[in-house]
Scaffold this motif. Structure first.
Motif, PDB file in Angstrom:
ATOM      1  N   THR A 164       4.736 -10.228 -32.001  1.00 17.03           N
ATOM      2  CA  THR A 164       5.416 -11.404 -32.534  1.00 17.03           C
ATOM      3  C   THR A 164       5.719 -12.413 -31.444  1.00 17.03           C
ATOM      4  OG1 THR A 164       6.415 -10.091 -34.281  1.00 17.03           O
ATOM      5  CG2 THR A 164       7.451 -12.197 -33.803  1.00 17.03           C
ATOM      6  N   LEU A 169       3.901 -16.333 -35.711  1.00 15.91           N
ATOM      7  CA  LEU A 169       4.734 -15.281 -36.297  1.00 15.91           C
ATOM      8  C   LEU A 169       6.193 -15.535 -35.960  1.00 15.91           C
ATOM      9  CD1 LEU A 169       2.588 -12.102 -35.518  1.00 15.91           C
ATOM     10  CD2 LEU A 169       2.757 -13.346 -37.669  1.00 15.91           C
ATOM     11  N   THR A 174       9.361 -19.650 -36.093  1.00 15.06           N
ATOM     12  CA  THR A 174       8.283 -19.365 -35.152  1.00 15.06           C
ATOM     13  C   THR A 174       8.450 -20.208 -33.893  1.00 15.06           C
ATOM     14  OG1 THR A 174       6.837 -21.096 -36.043  1.00 15.06           O
ATOM     15  CG2 THR A 174       6.728 -18.929 -37.086  1.00 15.06           C
TER      16      THR A 174
END
Length: 340
Positions: free
Chosen positions: A39, A45, A178
């Protein structure tokens, strides 16, 4: 909304839920760590979280406010925070379920900033929701966050109630973000290796949904030499005080202190409503300042080029001390000639 007896009790509950989430048979601790690393690498993400919080007293006009905290999920480090407290009648259109961009734009419009309560309540936040609890909240599964969120809201509410001696009604929501969103909002900087590729991929005509960062400022009153708000014009320079020592305001204060620059900014625009006056200041290309006033005051204005004044005064001092040196030298030579 469930309640807890103390902040310490809240921390225990958070750690228990975190343990259950990581020990679930669906997802092992190792896989959770690997997923978190992935991530942090992939900008598309969610690896950051925005916590939006509002509070107000049942009796209108006593106290109301809110904050938006954006932190990194892996470390719990706070990247940006907007905190606002006022004694206005209500929160108006400010709702915790709004997206974080809209929330940050609306929060200064709830009423004049109350500096006393603002400094007192904002300093409590790191104790009521520390970095360890932020990490636990981010790493929990979606279903577990639904259980943790009311406990976080209750802990903050009780801490604020102990500090203010008011009974508060609160609302709390979160939003996953994000890195790409935060780069577009100028909260994070884009990596140097990605600048060239991103310039080719993103069309030039594409517009971002967040124009920049808004820093809350406090006016400096000068009843003698100040300029009335009704007489201000775009381009006038105002000397202000940064309202918050955290988030963008804290970074701005550190920059001004390190470069020994005063907090003097030009007026960009003035919006006058029935009961409030909003003055927008240009700090730089990406950052704006906002003054919220409820009456026509005389504000402290300054010259747009204070550094040139300092240089000219330095030259005047140099000339003065040069003449003084020549005078002392002449006096010394005269005394030496008389006593030969």
């Amino acid at each position: 909304m469930s309640s807890i007896s103390s902040p310490n009790a809240n921390k225990t509950d958070l750690s228990q839920i975190e343990t259950e989430a990581l020990s679930s048979p669906v997802e092992s601790p190792a896989s959770a760590v690997e997923e978190q690393k992935a991530t942090s690498v992939d900008d598309s993400l969610p690896s950051y979280l925005a916590l939006k919080y509002t509070f107000f007293t049942p009796k209108r006009g006593d106290l109301c406010g809110g904050f938006c905290l954006i932190f990194e999920g892996e470390t719990g480090e706070a990247l940006f925070q907007t905190f606002w407290v006022s004694r206005s009648d209500s929160l108006a259109s400010l709702k915790a379920n709004l997206d974080w961009r809209t929330f940050n734009k609306l929060i200064p419009h709830i009423g004049p900033y109350d500096r006393v309560w603002g400094e007192k309540l904002s300093s409590l936040f790191s104790e009521l929701f520390p970095a360890t609890d932020r990490v636990a909240f981010f790493q929990a599964k979606t279903c577990d966050r639904a259980q943790i969120l009311p406990r976080v809201a209750e802990t903050i509410r009780k801490g604020y109630e102990r500090a203010t001696h008011y009974f508060l009604e609160v609302s709390c929501e979160y939003e996953l973000l994000t890195r790409k969103e935060l780069v577009e909002a100028s909260i994070l900087e884009e990596a140097a290796s990605e600048e060239a590729s991103s310039a080719d991929e993103v069309p030039l005509e594409e517009e971002t949904s967040f124009a920049g960062i808004l820093v809350q400022c406090l006016p400096l009153i000068d009843p003698v030499r100040g300029k009335a708000v009704s007489e201000l014009l775009p381009g006038d320079f105002l000397e202000v005080q940064i309202a918050s020592g955290t988030g963008a305001g804290g970074l701005l204060q550190q920059f001004l202190k390190a470069t020994k620059q005063p907090s003097i900014f030009p007026v960009e625009s003035i919006e006058k409503h029935e009961d409030k006056i909003y003055i927008y200041l240009t700090i730089n290309e990406e950052m704006r300042g906002l003054l919220t006033l409820n009456k026509d005051l005389r504000l402290r204005t300054k010259s747009p080029l204070p550094e040139k004044q300092n240089k000219s005064s330095g030259r005047e001092n140099l000339i003065f001390f040069t003449f003084l040196g020549f005078a002392l030298l002449g006096f010394f030579l005269a005394v030496q000639y008389l006593y030969r």
